[in-house]
Scaffold this motif. Structure first.
Motif, mmCIF file in Angstrom:
data_model
loop_
_atom_site.group_PDB
_atom_site.id
_atom_site.type_symbol
_atom_site.label_atom_id
_atom_site.label_comp_id
_atom_site.label_asym_id
_atom_site.label_seq_id
_atom_site.Cartn_x
_atom_site.Cartn_y
_atom_site.Cartn_z
ATOM 1 N N LEU A 38 1.393 0.916 12.521
ATOM 2 C CA LEU A 38 1.492 0.002 11.393
ATOM 3 C C LEU A 38 1.799 -1.426 11.834
ATOM 4 C CD1 LEU A 38 3.271 2.230 8.740
ATOM 5 C CD2 LEU A 38 0.869 1.518 8.809
ATOM 6 N N LEU A 78 4.693 -7.356 3.220
ATOM 7 C CA LEU A 78 4.111 -6.061 3.576
ATOM 8 C C LEU A 78 5.208 -5.027 3.769
ATOM 9 C CD1 LEU A 78 1.457 -7.197 6.234
ATOM 10 C CD2 LEU A 78 1.207 -7.050 3.743
ATOM 11 N N PHE A 79 4.923 -3.769 3.441
ATOM 12 C CA PHE A 79 5.927 -2.693 3.526
ATOM 13 C C PHE A 79 7.180 -3.132 2.748
ATOM 14 C CE2 PHE A 79 3.945 -3.577 7.704
ATOM 15 C CZ PHE A 79 3.044 -2.528 7.776
ATOM 16 N N ASP A 105 -1.980 1.243 1.060
ATOM 17 C CA ASP A 105 -1.687 1.463 2.471
ATOM 18 C C ASP A 105 -2.008 0.171 3.224
ATOM 19 O OD1 ASP A 105 -1.541 2.260 5.111
ATOM 20 O OD2 ASP A 105 -2.727 4.085 4.837
ATOM 21 N N VAL A 106 -1.033 -0.383 3.951
ATOM 22 C CA VAL A 106 -1.267 -1.618 4.693
ATOM 23 C C VAL A 106 -2.381 -1.433 5.714
ATOM 24 C CG1 VAL A 106 -0.206 -3.219 6.349
ATOM 25 C CG2 VAL A 106 1.035 -2.552 4.291
ATOM 26 N N LEU A 154 -5.402 -2.539 4.013
ATOM 27 C CA LEU A 154 -5.367 -3.879 3.435
ATOM 28 C C LEU A 154 -6.272 -4.807 4.244
ATOM 29 C CD1 LEU A 154 -3.642 -5.186 1.088
ATOM 30 C CD2 LEU A 154 -2.147 -6.062 2.899
ATOM 31 N N VAL A 179 3.537 -5.326 -0.976
ATOM 32 C CA VAL A 179 2.571 -4.261 -0.738
ATOM 33 C C VAL A 179 3.313 -3.069 -0.134
ATOM 34 C CG1 VAL A 179 0.425 -3.580 0.403
ATOM 35 C CG2 VAL A 179 0.795 -5.983 -0.259
ATOM 36 N N ASP A 180 3.122 -1.887 -0.714
ATOM 37 C CA ASP A 180 3.754 -0.687 -0.175
ATOM 38 C C ASP A 180 2.985 0.528 -0.667
ATOM 39 O OD1 ASP A 180 6.929 -0.355 1.042
ATOM 40 O OD2 ASP A 180 5.842 1.449 0.476
ATOM 41 N N HIS A 197 -1.382 -3.049 12.625
ATOM 42 C CA HIS A 197 -2.100 -3.512 11.421
ATOM 43 C C HIS A 197 -1.514 -4.820 10.901
ATOM 44 C CE1 HIS A 197 -4.987 -0.337 10.776
ATOM 45 N NE2 HIS A 197 -4.075 0.554 11.079
ATOM 46 N N PHE A 198 -0.231 -4.985 11.031
ATOM 47 C CA PHE A 198 0.403 -6.264 10.702
ATOM 48 C C PHE A 198 -0.243 -7.366 11.554
ATOM 49 C CE2 PHE A 198 4.995 -7.991 9.789
ATOM 50 C CZ PHE A 198 4.452 -9.142 9.235
ATOM 51 N N LEU A 237 -3.794 -8.232 10.426
ATOM 52 C CA LEU A 237 -3.843 -9.073 9.231
ATOM 53 C C LEU A 237 -3.469 -10.524 9.552
ATOM 54 C CD1 LEU A 237 -2.304 -6.492 6.750
ATOM 55 C CD2 LEU A 237 -4.648 -7.390 6.702
ATOM 56 N N GLY A 243 7.267 -8.895 6.593
ATOM 57 C CA GLY A 243 7.218 -7.448 6.509
ATOM 58 C C GLY A 243 8.164 -6.731 7.450
#
Length: 351
Positions: free
Chosen positions: A104, A13-14, A57-58, A61, A35-36, A107-108, A111, A80
Protein backbone atom coordinates in the motif's frame (compact mmCIF):
# COMPACT_ATOMS: atom_id res chain seq x y z
CA UNK A 1 -8.11 39.04 -3.41
CA UNK A 2 -7.71 35.46 -2.24
CA UNK A 3 -10.65 33.60 -0.76
CA UNK A 4 -10.68 33.23 3.01
CA UNK A 5 -10.44 29.48 2.48
CA UNK A 6 -7.05 27.87 3.05
CA UNK A 7 -4.70 27.85 0.05
CA UNK A 8 -3.63 24.30 1.01
CA UNK A 9 -6.15 21.57 0.23
CA UNK A 10 -5.64 17.98 1.43
CA UNK A 11 -6.76 14.56 0.34
CA UNK A 12 -6.24 11.99 3.09
CA UNK A 13 -5.47 8.43 1.94
CA UNK A 14 -6.23 5.56 4.36
CA UNK A 15 -8.10 8.26 6.30
CA UNK A 16 -9.73 6.01 8.90
CA UNK A 17 -11.96 7.86 11.35
CA UNK A 18 -10.27 11.16 10.48
CA UNK A 19 -7.53 11.73 13.05
CA UNK A 20 -4.94 13.07 10.60
CA UNK A 21 -7.55 15.12 8.74
CA UNK A 22 -8.82 16.61 12.01
CA UNK A 23 -5.31 17.77 12.90
CA UNK A 24 -4.76 19.26 9.44
CA UNK A 25 -8.08 21.08 9.71
CA UNK A 26 -7.16 22.39 13.15
CA UNK A 27 -3.96 23.80 11.62
CA UNK A 28 -5.92 25.65 8.94
CA UNK A 29 -5.63 23.22 6.01
CA UNK A 30 -8.83 22.59 4.05
CA UNK A 31 -9.61 18.87 3.88
CA UNK A 32 -11.34 18.07 0.60
CA UNK A 33 -11.76 14.32 1.03
CA UNK A 34 -10.72 11.13 2.73
CA UNK A 35 -10.27 7.74 1.07
CA UNK A 36 -10.57 4.40 2.87
CA UNK A 37 -11.80 0.87 2.28
CA UNK A 38 -13.60 0.55 5.65
CA UNK A 39 -17.33 1.42 5.59
CA UNK A 40 -17.23 2.11 9.34
CA UNK A 41 -15.07 5.18 8.67
CA UNK A 42 -17.67 6.99 6.60
CA UNK A 43 -19.84 8.30 9.43
CA UNK A 44 -17.09 9.69 11.69
CA UNK A 45 -15.19 11.20 8.75
CA UNK A 46 -18.17 12.92 7.14
CA UNK A 47 -19.83 13.90 10.44
CA UNK A 48 -16.77 15.44 12.07
CA UNK A 49 -14.74 16.68 9.09
CA UNK A 50 -17.66 17.86 6.94
CA UNK A 51 -15.71 16.53 3.95
CA UNK A 52 -16.28 13.97 1.20
CA UNK A 53 -15.60 10.32 2.02
CA UNK A 54 -14.64 8.01 -0.84
CA UNK A 55 -15.11 4.30 -0.07
CA UNK A 56 -12.40 2.88 -2.28
CA UNK A 57 -9.29 0.72 -2.23
CA UNK A 58 -6.27 3.04 -2.56
CA UNK A 59 -4.66 0.36 -4.74
CA UNK A 60 -7.40 1.09 -7.30
CA UNK A 61 -7.34 4.87 -6.92
CA UNK A 62 -6.07 6.87 -9.90
CA UNK A 63 -4.38 10.21 -10.34
CA UNK A 64 -7.51 11.45 -12.12
CA UNK A 65 -9.56 10.57 -9.03
CA UNK A 66 -7.28 12.71 -6.89
CA UNK A 67 -7.30 15.65 -9.30
CA UNK A 68 -11.09 15.70 -9.16
CA UNK A 69 -11.03 15.69 -5.35
CA UNK A 70 -8.52 18.55 -5.18
CA UNK A 71 -10.40 20.59 -7.76
CA UNK A 72 -8.76 23.95 -8.42
CA UNK A 73 -6.73 23.95 -5.17
CA UNK A 74 -3.86 26.42 -5.17
CA UNK A 75 -1.61 24.07 -3.21
CA UNK A 76 -2.32 20.35 -3.14
CA UNK A 77 -1.42 18.13 -0.17
CA UNK A 78 -1.51 14.34 -0.31
CA UNK A 79 -1.58 12.86 3.18
CA UNK A 80 -1.92 9.38 4.53
CA UNK A 81 -1.12 6.56 6.90
CA UNK A 82 -0.92 3.21 5.13
CA UNK A 83 -2.18 0.35 7.34
CA UNK A 84 0.68 -0.50 9.67
CA UNK A 85 -0.02 -4.11 10.66
CA UNK A 86 2.92 -5.59 8.69
CA UNK A 87 5.31 -3.15 10.39
CA UNK A 88 3.89 -3.28 13.90
CA UNK A 89 6.04 -4.32 16.85
CA UNK A 90 3.04 -6.34 18.07
CA UNK A 91 3.72 -8.88 15.31
CA UNK A 92 6.63 -10.21 17.42
CA UNK A 93 8.86 -11.38 14.59
CA UNK A 94 6.15 -12.93 12.41
CA UNK A 95 6.98 -13.17 8.70
CA UNK A 96 4.73 -10.56 7.10
CA UNK A 97 6.49 -10.33 3.73
CA UNK A 98 3.54 -11.79 1.82
CA UNK A 99 0.90 -9.49 3.26
CA UNK A 100 -0.85 -7.26 0.75
CA UNK A 101 -0.60 -4.22 3.05
CA UNK A 102 3.15 -4.12 2.38
CA UNK A 103 2.31 -2.80 -1.08
CA UNK A 104 0.00 0.00 0.00
CA UNK A 105 2.89 2.40 0.61
CA UNK A 106 4.02 1.69 -2.96
CA UNK A 107 0.57 2.72 -4.19
CA UNK A 108 0.94 5.93 -2.21
CA UNK A 109 4.18 6.51 -4.14
CA UNK A 110 2.45 5.69 -7.43
CA UNK A 111 -0.20 8.32 -6.80
CA UNK A 112 2.45 10.91 -5.96
CA UNK A 113 4.17 10.16 -9.29
CA UNK A 114 0.86 10.50 -11.13
CA UNK A 115 -0.16 13.82 -9.57
CA UNK A 116 3.02 15.46 -8.17
CA UNK A 117 1.22 17.42 -5.41
CA UNK A 118 2.93 20.40 -3.79
CA UNK A 119 3.13 18.66 -0.41
CA UNK A 120 3.16 15.12 0.97
CA UNK A 121 2.92 13.87 4.52
CA UNK A 122 2.92 10.32 5.84
CA UNK A 123 2.65 8.82 9.32
CA UNK A 124 3.30 5.25 10.42
CA UNK A 125 4.84 3.05 13.09
CA UNK A 126 8.47 3.72 13.99
CA UNK A 127 9.74 0.36 12.68
CA UNK A 128 8.82 1.29 9.11
CA UNK A 129 11.84 3.62 9.03
CA UNK A 130 14.11 0.54 8.76
CA UNK A 131 12.10 -1.18 6.00
CA UNK A 132 13.11 -1.27 2.30
CA UNK A 133 9.60 -0.25 1.24
CA UNK A 134 10.05 3.05 3.12
CA UNK A 135 13.50 3.63 1.62
CA UNK A 136 12.01 3.22 -1.85
CA UNK A 137 9.20 5.63 -0.95
CA UNK A 138 11.70 8.32 0.10
CA UNK A 139 13.81 7.72 -3.02
CA UNK A 140 10.72 8.21 -5.19
CA UNK A 141 10.05 11.59 -3.57
CA UNK A 142 13.65 12.74 -4.02
CA UNK A 143 13.67 11.65 -7.68
CA UNK A 144 10.54 13.75 -8.22
CA UNK A 145 12.31 16.82 -6.86
CA UNK A 146 10.86 16.97 -3.35
CA UNK A 147 12.62 18.29 -0.28
CA UNK A 148 12.10 15.52 2.30
CA UNK A 149 12.44 15.24 6.06
CA UNK A 150 11.34 12.43 8.35
CA UNK A 151 11.89 11.14 11.84
CA UNK A 152 10.27 9.83 15.00
CA UNK A 153 7.95 12.23 16.82
CA UNK A 154 7.09 11.74 20.50
CA UNK A 155 3.43 12.42 21.22
CA UNK A 156 3.71 14.08 24.67
CA UNK A 157 6.01 16.76 23.23
CA UNK A 158 3.11 17.82 21.00
CA UNK A 159 0.44 17.79 23.71
CA UNK A 160 -0.71 14.17 23.31
CA UNK A 161 -1.47 12.56 26.70
CA UNK A 162 -0.03 9.26 25.50
CA UNK A 163 3.39 7.61 25.24
CA UNK A 164 3.22 7.28 21.47
CA UNK A 165 6.16 7.46 19.07
CA UNK A 166 5.44 7.57 15.35
CA UNK A 167 7.38 7.94 12.14
CA UNK A 168 6.33 11.15 10.37
CA UNK A 169 7.47 12.32 6.93
CA UNK A 170 6.98 15.70 5.28
CA UNK A 171 7.88 16.59 1.70
CA UNK A 172 7.63 19.76 -0.37
CA UNK A 173 8.37 20.69 -3.94
CA UNK A 174 8.05 24.47 -3.40
CA UNK A 175 10.86 24.92 -0.88
CA UNK A 176 12.76 23.50 2.05
CA UNK A 177 10.62 21.72 4.64
CA UNK A 178 11.49 20.23 8.02
CA UNK A 179 9.68 18.20 10.62
CA UNK A 180 7.87 20.11 13.34
CA UNK A 181 9.61 20.23 16.68
CA UNK A 182 7.81 19.34 19.87
CA UNK A 183 7.74 22.14 22.41
CA UNK A 184 5.77 20.80 25.36
CA UNK A 185 7.91 20.42 28.48
CA UNK A 186 5.06 19.73 30.89
CA UNK A 187 3.28 16.71 29.46
CA UNK A 188 -0.48 16.27 29.51
CA UNK A 189 -1.52 13.38 31.72
CA UNK A 190 -4.28 10.82 32.02
CA UNK A 191 -5.73 12.91 34.86
CA UNK A 192 -5.74 16.07 32.71
CA UNK A 193 -7.61 14.22 30.00
CA UNK A 194 -10.25 11.91 31.47
CA UNK A 195 -10.67 12.69 35.18
CA UNK A 196 -13.78 14.85 34.63
CA UNK A 197 -15.73 12.14 32.82
CA UNK A 198 -18.58 10.62 34.86
CA UNK A 199 -17.37 7.73 37.07
CA UNK A 200 -18.50 4.24 36.09
CA UNK A 201 -18.42 0.76 37.49
CA UNK A 202 -17.67 -2.35 35.44
CA UNK A 203 -20.48 -2.84 32.93
CA UNK A 204 -22.00 0.64 33.42
CA UNK A 205 -22.75 3.23 30.72
CA UNK A 206 -23.03 7.00 30.70
CA UNK A 207 -26.62 7.72 29.57
CA UNK A 208 -25.39 10.87 27.82
CA UNK A 209 -22.54 9.28 25.85
CA UNK A 210 -22.77 5.79 24.35
CA UNK A 211 -18.99 5.66 23.93
CA UNK A 212 -18.46 6.11 27.67
CA UNK A 213 -19.35 2.50 28.49
CA UNK A 214 -17.21 0.24 30.67
CA UNK A 215 -16.87 -3.33 29.50
CA UNK A 216 -18.28 -5.91 31.91
CA UNK A 217 -15.38 -7.61 33.66
CA UNK A 218 -15.45 -11.28 34.57
CA UNK A 219 -15.36 -12.02 38.32
CA UNK A 220 -11.65 -12.94 38.23
CA UNK A 221 -10.72 -9.84 36.21
CA UNK A 222 -12.67 -7.69 38.65
CA UNK A 223 -10.59 -9.19 41.45
CA UNK A 224 -7.42 -8.57 39.42
CA UNK A 225 -8.16 -4.88 38.85
CA UNK A 226 -8.99 -4.43 42.53
CA UNK A 227 -5.63 -5.98 43.43
CA UNK A 228 -3.74 -3.80 40.92
CA UNK A 229 -1.76 -0.70 41.82
CA UNK A 230 -1.46 2.24 39.38
CA UNK A 231 1.70 1.61 37.38
CA UNK A 232 2.17 -1.81 39.03
CA UNK A 233 2.31 -5.32 37.59
CA UNK A 234 0.71 -8.73 38.07
CA UNK A 235 3.42 -9.43 40.61
CA UNK A 236 1.37 -7.31 43.04
CA UNK A 237 -1.47 -9.87 42.97
CA UNK A 238 -2.16 -12.86 45.21
CA UNK A 239 -0.97 -16.10 43.62
CA UNK A 240 -4.48 -17.32 42.82
CA UNK A 241 -5.09 -14.34 40.50
CA UNK A 242 -1.98 -14.78 38.35
CA UNK A 243 -2.91 -15.66 34.76
CA UNK A 244 -1.43 -18.70 32.93
CA UNK A 245 0.39 -16.41 30.45
CA UNK A 246 2.22 -14.75 33.34
CA UNK A 247 3.53 -18.09 34.61
CA UNK A 248 5.23 -18.95 31.31
CA UNK A 249 8.88 -18.11 30.71
CA UNK A 250 7.71 -15.24 28.50
CA UNK A 251 5.56 -13.81 31.30
CA UNK A 252 8.01 -11.04 32.04
CA UNK A 253 7.08 -9.52 28.65
CA UNK A 254 3.46 -9.12 29.75
CA UNK A 255 3.83 -7.34 33.08
CA UNK A 256 1.62 -4.43 32.07
CA UNK A 257 -1.30 -6.65 30.99
CA UNK A 258 -4.32 -6.26 33.31
CA UNK A 259 -2.54 -3.25 34.88
CA UNK A 260 -3.79 0.17 35.92
CA UNK A 261 -2.64 3.40 34.30
CA UNK A 262 -1.01 6.17 36.30
CA UNK A 263 -3.05 9.33 36.86
CA UNK A 264 -0.18 11.78 36.61
CA UNK A 265 1.65 10.58 33.50
CA UNK A 266 0.77 10.14 29.82
CA UNK A 267 -1.04 6.88 29.09
CA UNK A 268 0.56 3.86 27.40
CA UNK A 269 0.09 3.63 23.64
CA UNK A 270 -3.60 3.29 22.83
CA UNK A 271 -4.23 0.19 20.72
CA UNK A 272 -7.29 -1.20 18.94
CA UNK A 273 -8.02 -3.23 22.11
CA UNK A 274 -7.63 -0.43 24.66
CA UNK A 275 -11.06 -1.23 26.11
CA UNK A 276 -9.87 -4.75 26.98
CA UNK A 277 -8.17 -5.09 30.38
CA UNK A 278 -6.24 -8.19 29.32
CA UNK A 279 -4.43 -6.64 26.34
CA UNK A 280 -2.28 -4.00 28.05
CA UNK A 281 -2.17 -1.44 30.86
CA UNK A 282 -5.72 -0.36 30.19
CA UNK A 283 -7.16 -0.36 33.70
CA UNK A 284 -8.60 2.95 34.93
CA UNK A 285 -6.25 4.61 37.46
CA UNK A 286 -8.88 4.77 40.22
CA UNK A 287 -12.08 3.00 39.16
CA UNK A 288 -12.29 -0.83 39.10
CA UNK A 289 -12.76 -1.25 35.37
CA UNK A 290 -11.07 -0.99 31.98
CA UNK A 291 -11.04 2.12 29.81
CA UNK A 292 -14.13 3.14 27.90
CA UNK A 293 -14.06 3.89 24.18
CA UNK A 294 -14.52 7.58 24.97
CA UNK A 295 -11.53 7.59 27.30
CA UNK A 296 -9.41 5.78 24.71
CA UNK A 297 -10.43 8.31 22.05
CA UNK A 298 -9.59 11.28 24.27
CA UNK A 299 -6.20 9.80 25.15
CA UNK A 300 -5.65 9.40 21.40
CA UNK A 301 -6.23 13.14 21.07
CA UNK A 302 -9.83 13.29 19.84
CA UNK A 303 -12.11 15.89 21.43
CA UNK A 304 -14.80 14.64 23.79
CA UNK A 305 -17.49 15.61 21.26
CA UNK A 306 -16.05 13.53 18.40
CA UNK A 307 -18.67 11.12 17.10
CA UNK A 308 -17.80 7.65 15.85
CA UNK A 309 -21.35 6.28 15.37
CA UNK A 310 -24.76 7.87 14.83
CA UNK A 311 -26.56 8.91 18.05
CA UNK A 312 -29.15 6.15 17.65
CA UNK A 313 -26.58 3.38 17.14
CA UNK A 314 -24.97 1.36 19.91
CA UNK A 315 -21.24 1.17 19.16
CA UNK A 316 -19.43 -2.11 18.63
CA UNK A 317 -16.44 -2.26 20.99
CA UNK A 318 -14.41 -4.11 18.34
CA UNK A 319 -15.26 -1.75 15.48
CA UNK A 320 -14.91 1.57 17.29
CA UNK A 321 -11.89 0.30 19.22
CA UNK A 322 -10.25 -0.43 15.86
CA UNK A 323 -11.06 3.04 14.53
CA UNK A 324 -9.60 4.70 17.62
CA UNK A 325 -6.48 2.55 17.92
CA UNK A 326 -5.62 2.83 14.22
CA UNK A 327 -6.15 6.59 14.08
CA UNK A 328 -3.38 9.13 13.60
CA UNK A 329 -3.36 11.34 16.71
CA UNK A 330 -4.65 14.74 15.54
CA UNK A 331 -1.74 16.56 17.23
CA UNK A 332 0.64 15.19 14.58
CA UNK A 333 -1.61 16.36 11.73
CA UNK A 334 -1.91 19.80 13.31
CA UNK A 335 1.86 20.13 13.69
CA UNK A 336 2.69 19.18 10.09
CA UNK A 337 -0.21 21.24 8.72
CA UNK A 338 1.26 24.34 10.34
CA UNK A 339 4.63 23.62 8.70
CA UNK A 340 3.04 23.52 5.24
CA UNK A 341 1.04 26.70 5.79
CA UNK A 342 4.11 28.52 7.11
CA UNK A 343 6.06 27.47 4.01
CA UNK A 344 3.29 28.86 1.79
CA UNK A 345 3.37 32.11 3.73
CA UNK A 346 7.14 32.41 3.34
CA UNK A 347 7.06 31.54 -0.35
CA UNK A 348 4.35 34.06 -1.12
CA UNK A 349 6.16 36.68 0.93
CA UNK A 350 9.04 36.46 -1.54
CA UNK A 351 6.81 37.35 -4.44
Amino acid sequence: MRSLESPVVAVDLFCGAGGLSLGLKQAGVRVAAGVDLDPACRYPFERNLKAKYLLKDVAKLTGEDLQQLWGDAEYRLLAGCAPCQPFSSHRRGADTSNEENWDLLSHFGRLIKDTVPHFVTMENVSRLKRMPVFTRFVETLIELGYEVDFGILYGPEFGLPQERRRLVLVASRIGFISLPRGSKKKFRTVRDTIEKLPPLQSGESDPNDVLHTARQLSPINLRRIKASKPGGTWRDWPEELVAPCHKKSSGSSFQAFYGRMLWDAPSPTITTQAYNLGTGRFGHPAQDRSLTLREAAMLQGFPRTYRFVPPTERPSMNTVGRLIGNAVPPVFGKAVGREFLELVRLQEGKG
